[in-house]
Design a protein around this motif. Sequence first.
Motif, mmCIF file in Angstrom:
data_model
loop_
_atom_site.group_PDB
_atom_site.id
_atom_site.type_symbol
_atom_site.label_atom_id
_atom_site.label_comp_id
_atom_site.label_asym_id
_atom_site.label_seq_id
_atom_site.Cartn_x
_atom_site.Cartn_y
_atom_site.Cartn_z
ATOM 1 N N VAL A 27 -5.359 10.720 -1.795
ATOM 2 C CA VAL A 27 -5.307 10.226 -3.164
ATOM 3 C C VAL A 27 -3.893 10.252 -3.673
ATOM 4 C CG1 VAL A 27 -6.092 10.475 -5.525
ATOM 5 C CG2 VAL A 27 -7.637 10.811 -3.649
ATOM 6 N N PRO A 28 -3.805 9.621 -4.724
ATOM 7 C CA PRO A 28 -2.770 8.854 -5.326
ATOM 8 C C PRO A 28 -1.343 9.307 -5.105
ATOM 9 C CG PRO A 28 -4.350 9.512 -6.926
ATOM 10 C CD PRO A 28 -4.742 10.041 -5.621
ATOM 11 N N PHE A 76 -6.416 1.161 -2.606
ATOM 12 C CA PHE A 76 -5.860 2.033 -1.576
ATOM 13 C C PHE A 76 -4.920 3.061 -2.178
ATOM 14 C CE2 PHE A 76 -3.146 3.321 1.925
ATOM 15 C CZ PHE A 76 -4.100 3.614 2.875
ATOM 16 N N ASN A 77 -4.136 2.625 -3.164
ATOM 17 C CA ASN A 77 -3.204 3.559 -3.776
ATOM 18 C C ASN A 77 -3.897 4.623 -4.607
ATOM 19 O OD1 ASN A 77 -0.509 2.962 -2.968
ATOM 20 N ND2 ASN A 77 -0.785 0.970 -3.908
ATOM 21 N N LEU A 78 -5.037 4.273 -5.170
ATOM 22 C CA LEU A 78 -5.748 5.249 -6.008
ATOM 23 C C LEU A 78 -6.652 6.170 -5.192
ATOM 24 C CD1 LEU A 78 -6.749 2.996 -9.027
ATOM 25 C CD2 LEU A 78 -4.979 4.738 -8.967
ATOM 26 N N TYR A 79 -7.310 5.604 -4.177
ATOM 27 C CA TYR A 79 -8.325 6.389 -3.467
ATOM 28 C C TYR A 79 -7.978 6.667 -2.013
ATOM 29 C CZ TYR A 79 -10.803 5.093 -7.667
ATOM 30 O OH TYR A 79 -11.137 4.914 -8.984
ATOM 31 N N LEU A 116 0.431 7.107 -5.942
ATOM 32 C CA LEU A 116 0.846 6.426 -7.158
ATOM 33 C C LEU A 116 1.078 7.435 -8.274
ATOM 34 C CD1 LEU A 116 1.072 3.462 -7.908
ATOM 35 C CD2 LEU A 116 -1.196 3.603 -8.855
ATOM 36 N N THR A 176 -7.719 7.115 -14.828
ATOM 37 C CA THR A 176 -7.454 6.117 -15.867
ATOM 38 C C THR A 176 -6.013 5.635 -15.750
ATOM 39 O OG1 THR A 176 -6.904 7.891 -17.394
ATOM 40 C CG2 THR A 176 -9.124 6.985 -17.528
ATOM 41 N N LEU A 177 -5.823 4.405 -16.138
ATOM 42 C CA LEU A 177 -4.484 3.801 -16.091
ATOM 43 C C LEU A 177 -4.149 3.263 -17.473
ATOM 44 C CD1 LEU A 177 -4.960 1.658 -12.871
ATOM 45 C CD2 LEU A 177 -3.550 3.701 -13.042
ATOM 46 N N PRO A 178 -2.878 3.360 -17.864
ATOM 47 C CA PRO A 178 -2.508 2.741 -19.138
ATOM 48 C C PRO A 178 -2.367 1.229 -18.963
ATOM 49 C CG PRO A 178 -0.601 3.753 -18.145
ATOM 50 C CD PRO A 178 -1.754 4.039 -17.229
ATOM 51 N N ILE A 190 0.818 -1.220 0.000
ATOM 52 C CA ILE A 190 0.000 0.000 0.000
ATOM 53 C C ILE A 190 0.847 1.264 0.000
ATOM 54 C CG2 ILE A 190 -1.923 -1.118 1.170
ATOM 55 C CD1 ILE A 190 -1.071 0.374 3.706
ATOM 56 N N GLN A 191 2.160 1.096 -0.106
ATOM 57 C CA GLN A 191 3.014 2.285 -0.048
ATOM 58 C C GLN A 191 3.147 3.037 -1.366
ATOM 59 O OE1 GLN A 191 6.788 1.873 1.832
ATOM 60 N NE2 GLN A 191 5.904 1.044 3.699
ATOM 61 N N ALA A 192 2.524 2.541 -2.412
ATOM 62 C CA ALA A 192 2.571 3.232 -3.701
ATOM 63 C C ALA A 192 4.000 3.532 -4.107
ATOM 64 C CB ALA A 192 1.761 4.519 -3.656
ATOM 65 N N ALA A 215 6.834 2.295 -13.965
ATOM 66 C CA ALA A 215 5.737 3.065 -13.380
ATOM 67 C C ALA A 215 4.618 3.311 -14.381
ATOM 68 C CB ALA A 215 6.277 4.399 -12.901
ATOM 69 N N MET A 216 3.406 3.220 -13.888
ATOM 70 C CA MET A 216 2.256 3.568 -14.703
ATOM 71 C C MET A 216 2.006 5.056 -14.530
ATOM 72 S SD MET A 216 1.239 0.851 -16.080
ATOM 73 C CE MET A 216 0.970 -0.896 -15.987
ATOM 74 N N ARG A 217 1.232 5.627 -15.414
ATOM 75 C CA ARG A 217 0.975 7.056 -15.308
ATOM 76 C C ARG A 217 -0.526 7.281 -15.228
ATOM 77 N NH1 ARG A 217 4.593 10.830 -16.500
ATOM 78 N NH2 ARG A 217 5.846 9.319 -17.598
ATOM 79 N N PRO A 218 -1.065 7.302 -14.017
ATOM 80 C CA PRO A 218 -2.497 7.511 -13.914
ATOM 81 C C PRO A 218 -2.894 8.951 -14.175
ATOM 82 C CG PRO A 218 -1.544 7.166 -11.757
ATOM 83 C CD PRO A 218 -0.421 7.201 -12.727
ATOM 84 N N GLU A 219 -4.039 9.109 -14.708
ATOM 85 C CA GLU A 219 -4.537 10.463 -14.922
ATOM 86 C C GLU A 219 -5.703 10.697 -13.974
ATOM 87 O OE1 GLU A 219 -5.547 11.073 -18.948
ATOM 88 O OE2 GLU A 219 -3.472 10.923 -19.633
ATOM 89 N N PHE A 222 5.376 0.174 -8.311
ATOM 90 C CA PHE A 222 4.227 -0.459 -7.662
ATOM 91 C C PHE A 222 3.718 -1.682 -8.427
ATOM 92 C CE2 PHE A 222 -0.444 -0.735 -7.502
ATOM 93 C CZ PHE A 222 -0.584 -1.152 -6.200
ATOM 94 N N PHE A 223 3.467 -1.513 -9.725
ATOM 95 C CA PHE A 223 2.855 -2.607 -10.484
ATOM 96 C C PHE A 223 3.802 -3.795 -10.617
ATOM 97 C CE2 PHE A 223 0.304 1.020 -11.593
ATOM 98 C CZ PHE A 223 -0.971 0.511 -11.436
#
Lengths: 457, 568
Positions: free
Chosen positions: A436-437, B190-193, A439, B211-213, A358-360, A449-453, A364-365
Amino acid sequence: MSGMVDGISGQVLGYQTLPLAAVIVAIGLLGALALWTRPRAAWAWALGALGLACAGLAGSWVETGWTSTADLLFALVAGVGLVALLAQHPTPRGRPAVLLTLLGTFLGFCALWPEPAMRVWALGGVGPVLVAALIRFGAPRDGGWWIGVGLFGVGLAVLALRPLVESEAATLLGLIVVALFLPVFPLHGAFMVAVTRLPGTATAVFAVLLPVLGFSELLALAPTLPVPWRSALLAVAVLTAVFGSLKALVQLRMEGVVAYSQFVQMALLLWYVVAAHGREPVLTETALYLLVAVLLIWSGLHLAASQVRARFGSLSLEQVSGLARTMPRFATLVVLLVTGAMGLPLFALFAAHLEILIQALPHFFFGLALFMFVWLFASWYFPVLMHRLLFGRPREDLAYWDLRMGEATSLVTMLVLVVLWGLLATDLFMQDRDPVPDLAAHAGDGPEAMRPEVVPQ
Amino acid sequence: MASPFLLAFLIPLLPLLAGIAIGLFGRVLGEQSSRVGVAAVVSAFVAAVWTLYETSLLAPRHVLIDLGSPISRDFFEFGLYLDRLSAVMMVVITGVSTVVHLYSVRYLQGDRGYARFFSLLGLITSVLLWLVCSPNLFMLFVFWQLLSWLLYLLLAYNYGHPPAYHNAFKTLLVHRIGDVAFLAGIALAFNLYGTLDFALLFARAAESSITLPLWPGGVPLVDAVTVLTLLIFIGAMAKSAQVPLHVWLPDTMDTPTPVSALMHAGIVNAGGFLLNRLAPLYGLSPTTLHVIFVIGGLTILLGATMMLIQSDIKKTLGFSTVGQMGYMIMECGLGAFALAIFHLIAHGIFKATLFLGAGHVIHAARRDPLLPPLFSREEHPPGSRLTWVTGLTMTLVLPLMILLAVHGFLAIPLRDQQGAVIFLFFAWVTASQALFSLYRLNAVATWTVEVGMIMALVLIGVTYLWAAETFTYFLYPLPAEVAGYFQAAALPNWLFDALVIVTTVLIVGVWVLLYANARGRDVVVPDWASATLRRIYLLALHRLYLDALYAKLGQGLIRVAQRVDRMI
């Protein structure tokens, strides 16, 4: 937990108590040697000495509180030593294990000492002690045995060379020490030989001591690692986890499964320390939490493996079966330990893994995939271990006898400690977190690393 | 702690204490273990019924029993989450567990592991209860995993019998695949919200669109809610035996009958509960709902097909449960979350009765050499007119009536949002299964049996209609919420129409074939169709070769590991 984040080299619980504890252990060692011809007396003497040392350390902590990471590691080494002694049969064949337990605890105290000279001396002492013990008391000497012994020699050479070289080369040599002790692929042979071939319950002591030493070195080296080295270490950690999982799957003896599964957990620890770079003090705190969780559970499993070895010698898992019927006390405790080792809830390993996930982290992925892989394989080789050892029909030509009081107490103690350590997770999870994120903040840090929007609606 | 709900805390606690006490003092207690277990679970059942009554009287709200834990609320809170859903589930679980406990008292008398069995039964009941009243995703996951492990131990009850522990292992491995995916979902959530608390999680997921790729730095971008709901759904798939993770369920018959009853009536329902608990999250992702619909639909079809082809009665029962779980999941995929709960309750009662009855019959057959009675096919002519009229009524007339009723009488927006397909599917496939049974059992083609079957189906249909209306509003009192789920689950019109047409054609076609076959008439079937049918038959007979495929995969991995072991 919040008090023990000042790193491995922090102030260690008062210089009065620690030397005293070390001296008591040394006296215990000398006394046990003097009582060599009277195994029961030697065992009782050693138990008393180590008990006294542990009581002294505990008293000091009660008085002064936790002051450094090293305090916890001291407690771990001393506590596991005491429990291992408790589980050891006080017979002539058990004497080497008693001596090695005291010696290991003493070397552990010295190696965790804040003085660098003392640490180097103790680190250098571990190798020769293990080599001598393996030559004198160790199990059959196949190829793996010689490789293991040879690797300890390499470790000694590295320790000797280290003060003579420049900074980057010294870091590299330091990493070799880490790889030998933690252990890390491909230098894991020394660890494997020690924790599978030492006599009696001494395997549990060294299964704790060696990773503790490796971890101390790793924490000291981590801040100085260049970026390309980090990527390489992440890859090595993944390789170690995959290799260890595959090896654990095909082991024929309990000690093999236990050793390789511990090796896998150490790979996760290495991955975390490298991936969480720059996140002090959370890094030390979480890494320490994981380390202690792993070592508590696996020392219990090593003790259980030594109890199987004490009864059935070198018989493989296939040849020993049906212990659930013939040794119900042992079977129950092993099932509980395996529950913890598989990362199931109520035990500390579950909390430690979850805390890391949970440490982002920047990777992470990738880390998630690694943890999933390790979990799945653990859910495979541990039940297989249980099936072969505990289930099925008992053999009629083998004599089975359940755990003695001391043996059972040792396993129960480890289980209680693991559960208590799991409850400490509450402190970890109390840390304030961004809603929030995290991440997102790390999305661009690493190649994985992913790149969330984040788009508010 | 709110006083009316103080009693609720005892519901999961009593079986837990009983399980621990029996586990610790089982040797001393001996056969008295069952008394401890029964007393605890009966008390829990009474408390659960009272809690349901209390919960239903209050305006629907969530009551959190805070046990004073100091842990951060964002991540983990230990307590009870009491709403109508958890109250209903607690009644179901304690009810089934009570029956199983009572049945086991004599069934397992004299067994070596008597105390161990009651200890595990108490623990697993408690875990199920904690699971259904967890206040956050973390606590739910903790008990979700413990359920996997305890089920494994319960299935390996006869540990001296190799098939029992091999199948227990298979079950554990499949469940762990689901657990691992669930874990990934939780970590991502948890990491997103930044929270795992249900209410906060739902609110934050609804407020932001992340959104995630699919791969680092790449496109296309995927909705984060879709990713995490799909991951969690894999957990539900494993527990509720959805294709392709169904392989464990039909093989778990080497366990004592009460364990089978508990598993088929209680444990497999966990998936349906999970989807209901997270309904607000699933309602945000139409894609996931469609995937759930497809997986559920496939599981129904494959489960029912494989059930009809199996020659082993126990495996037949196993595949029957697989098919029923498919219904439950498909209902969630259609947005009819409350119906899934209704279905799992109905199925639980029916399957527990079946299994416990089977245990009784097996025992009776062992004692009485005249049981079961011999069956003679020659005495009865094939397919009487009565049989066919009944079949026609059940597969065509009744579904049509149900469809009309859905259109005419219900207030919930099933009609507008294509939810009527639930009833069509349910009625058609169930009736077809019943028809097959009828076709096989010409021996009982009497007016009494035929009328009984029709009435039973009418009853089921009417009950479902009632459930669609009443039960939905009991569990989900806000009409807008219910409408939102149906809307999110709505399929594109062309797909919906195609689905209805294909299903109708298939059922009518099979009807014609069956009738012609029974009457000895030739029906021209193209060669390719015959060949396809044979292939389907073989596929179903070999359980889609999935077991073999997984076994090969496992053997392959072991070979790789052995090679690595030899090399290094």
